[in-house]
Design an enzyme around this catalytic site. Structure first.
Site, PDB file in Angstrom:
ATOM      1  N   ARG A  60       0.857  -1.188   0.000  1.00  0.00           N
ATOM      2  CA  ARG A  60       0.000   0.000   0.000  1.00  0.00           C
ATOM      3  C   ARG A  60       0.888   1.231   0.000  1.00  0.00           C
ATOM      4  O   ARG A  60       2.112   1.136   0.134  1.00  0.00           O
ATOM      5  CB  ARG A  60      -1.044   0.014   1.129  1.00  0.00           C
ATOM      6  CG  ARG A  60      -0.673  -0.587   2.437  1.00  0.00           C
ATOM      7  CD  ARG A  60       0.435   0.102   3.169  1.00  0.00           C
ATOM      8  NE  ARG A  60       0.169   1.524   3.330  1.00  0.00           N
ATOM      9  CZ  ARG A  60       1.074   2.425   3.602  1.00  0.00           C
ATOM     10  NH1 ARG A  60       2.354   2.078   3.749  1.00  0.00           N
ATOM     11  NH2 ARG A  60       0.764   3.691   3.735  1.00  0.00           N
ATOM     12  N   GLY A  61       0.259   2.404  -0.162  1.00  0.00           N
ATOM     13  CA  GLY A  61       1.031   3.640  -0.314  1.00  0.00           C
ATOM     14  C   GLY A  61       1.141   3.921  -1.811  1.00  0.00           C
ATOM     15  O   GLY A  61       1.505   3.018  -2.581  1.00  0.00           O
ATOM     16  N   ASP A 252      -1.948  10.853  -2.309  1.00  0.00           N
ATOM     17  CA  ASP A 252      -2.343   9.829  -3.287  1.00  0.00           C
ATOM     18  C   ASP A 252      -2.650  10.439  -4.648  1.00  0.00           C
ATOM     19  O   ASP A 252      -2.537   9.772  -5.672  1.00  0.00           O
ATOM     20  CB  ASP A 252      -3.550   9.041  -2.776  1.00  0.00           C
ATOM     21  CG  ASP A 252      -3.079   8.014  -1.762  1.00  0.00           C
ATOM     22  OD1 ASP A 252      -2.809   8.406  -0.610  1.00  0.00           O
ATOM     23  OD2 ASP A 252      -2.927   6.834  -2.139  1.00  0.00           O
ATOM     24  N   ASN A 262      -5.367  12.397   0.341  1.00  0.00           N
ATOM     25  CA  ASN A 262      -4.461  11.560   1.151  1.00  0.00           C
ATOM     26  C   ASN A 262      -5.322  10.812   2.167  1.00  0.00           C
ATOM     27  O   ASN A 262      -6.549  11.003   2.233  1.00  0.00           O
ATOM     28  CB  ASN A 262      -3.388  12.421   1.827  1.00  0.00           C
ATOM     29  CG  ASN A 262      -2.293  11.571   2.448  1.00  0.00           C
ATOM     30  OD1 ASN A 262      -1.736  10.687   1.793  1.00  0.00           O
ATOM     31  ND2 ASN A 262      -1.974  11.807   3.716  1.00  0.00           N
TER      32      ASN A 262
HETATM   33  O1  MRU Z   1      -4.523   3.291   2.120  1.00  0.00           O
HETATM   34  P1  MRU Z   1      -3.046   3.497   2.021  1.00  0.00           P
HETATM   35  O2  MRU Z   1      -2.291   2.960   3.181  1.00  0.00           O
HETATM   36  O3  MRU Z   1      -2.501   3.015   0.696  1.00  0.00           O
HETATM   37  O4  MRU Z   1      -2.873   5.070   2.051  1.00  0.00           O
HETATM   38  C1  MRU Z   1      -1.595   5.604   1.988  1.00  0.00           C
HETATM   39  C2  MRU Z   1      -1.554   7.079   2.105  1.00  0.00           C
HETATM   40  O5  MRU Z   1      -2.546   7.742   2.217  1.00  0.00           O
HETATM   41  C3  MRU Z   1      -0.200   7.706   1.965  1.00  0.00           C
HETATM   42  O6  MRU Z   1      -0.110   8.859   2.738  1.00  0.00           O
HETATM   43  C4  MRU Z   1       0.016   8.068   0.495  1.00  0.00           C
HETATM   44  O7  MRU Z   1      -0.241   6.973  -0.333  1.00  0.00           O
HETATM   45  C5  MRU Z   1       1.390   8.553   0.244  1.00  0.00           C
HETATM   46  S1  MRU Z   1       2.592   7.275   0.384  1.00  0.00           S
HETATM   47  C6  MRU Z   1       4.108   7.959   0.029  1.00  0.00           C
END
Ligand code: MRU
Length: 361
Positions: A60-61, A252, A262
């Site tokens: 994820r991320g 995101d 985000n």
């Molecule tokens: O649902 P996730 O864990 O994928 O969400 C991640 C985030 O919101 C992060 O802050 C974003 O992807 C930036 S990662 C460098």
């Protein structure tokens, strides 16, 4: 001035954490659903498995999802070669698998950016299926490597914004786990810490998936960076008591006007920071900036399963009959964002001009 360009001295604190790795057998994913209890890698061998791993958040991320998608297309090509598909049939199969990968998580634009970069390769001229696989492999490795380098640059630029002995508040996990390596918001933390070990991080727990508690604290402790865990509803109190000098989050998707999607709760944090005159920065590579989208109201926001908010460790924590609302992301309007830290420099308001300019340099 709409963008800051400075001459920078690199300060890298290499992270020991690696979220994903391409091997001859498949893609090793560090299972982020098992952290911090278990540090285990899962071998992903098909594009379908990769799609599932993205949906269930083993990986994820935003940037890491993009790299995982690109690697998923390599797995599709490897599967096609095993089946001895013709070049035409191989192309068809990879495009179908790319469609499946694109259906996994809608908000992080890095996924679509990476899949499109790989689709361009699929549609180029090749003499054999093996040549296509080689080109896809090279492209995906390049996407991964460039993301690490972008994060290091983001770290360098961002570190120039961190006051001496700063208290830094972050939300979710925008670290090495969420990227090719090093991290965006946590890349800034790493670079700042390499220059000034007296900084201190406050990590929001980040309900409902607890990326802050489970991932950010683990990642920072692994690197010896001082971190204090707080619940999401403590940021107002923290700022009221002057413990936070700067807030930094990842993204995101950032639209042309600077609005930023985000992790859910980022918007609350931005409003509290604004009220307390605490600078609020977004750190993200250019692959997260979607200039084709005018503003944040157009960003598709993923909604996830009710169980994420109705249960803790499998136990129901609310009345059975209650209704649920579980958006995974929110959009912070550009007006609350002090600056956007990228690998090309720091964009300042007005973002329509400063973000567009970054793509021209
Ligand atoms: O649902 P996730 O864990 O994928 O969400 C991640 C985030 O919101 C992060 O802050 C974003 O992807 C930036 S990662 C460098």
């Amino acid at each position: 001035m709409t963008a800051i360009e400075k001459s920078l001295t690199p300060h890298f604190l290499s992270s020991r954490v690696q979220a994903l790795e391409l091997t001859p057998d498949g893609v090793n994913l560090l299972d982020q659903t098992a952290l911090p209890g278990k540090v285990q890698y899962v071998l992903i061998q098909t594009a379908q498995q990769m799609a599932q791993a993205i949906e269930t958040m083993l990986v994820r991320g935003a940037p890491a999802i993009g790299i995982a998608g690109a690697y998923g297309m390599i797995l599709s090509a490897r599967q096609g070669l095993d089946l001895q598909l013709t070049l035409d049939d191989l192309r068809k199969q990879i495009h179908q698998d790319a469609e499946r990968l694109a259906q996994t998580r809608p908000t992080a634009v890095n996924l679509f950016w990476a899949l499109n970069a790989m689709r361009t390769i699929v549609d180029s001229h090749f003499d054999s299926p093996a040549a296509l696989l080689n080109a896809l492999t090279e492209k995906a490795r390049q996407i991964h490597q460039e993301d690490i380098e972008a994060c290091q640059k983001i770290g360098e630029y961002g570190a120039t914004l961190i006051p001496k002995s700063a208290g830094i508040l972050t939300h979710c996990n925008a670290g090495a786990l969420a990227t090719g390596g090093y991290g965006t918001a946590l890349g800034v933390v790493r670079s700042a810490f390499a220059k000034d070990p007296s900084i201190h991080v406050f990590a929001d727990e980040t309900r409902p998936r607890l990326q802050g508690a489970r991932l950010t604290t683990w990642e920072l402790v692994e690197d010896g960076i001082p971190v204090t865990l707080v619940t999401d509803n403590m940021s107002g109190s923290l700022m009221q008591h002057h413990k936070v000098d700067v807030a930094i989050v990842g993204a995101d998707r950032i639209t042309a006007n600077g609005d930023t999607a985000n992790k859910i709760g980022t918007y609350n944090l931005a409003l509290i920071a604004y009220a307390h005159k605490v600078p609020f920065y977004v750190a993200a590579p250019l692959s997260t900036i979607d200039l084709s989208m005018d503003n944040g109201s157009l960003i598709p926001i993923e909604t996830r399963q009710n169980e994420e908010i109705s249960t803790i460790n499998g136990e129901l924590i609310c009345a059975d009959e209650v209704d649920y609302y579980n958006p995974a992301f929110d959009v912070t309007p550009a007006q609350y964002i002090t600056g956007i830290i990228t690998e090309k420099g720091i964009a300042l308001p007005p973002y329509r001009e400063s973000l567009a300019k970054l793509f021209k340099t």
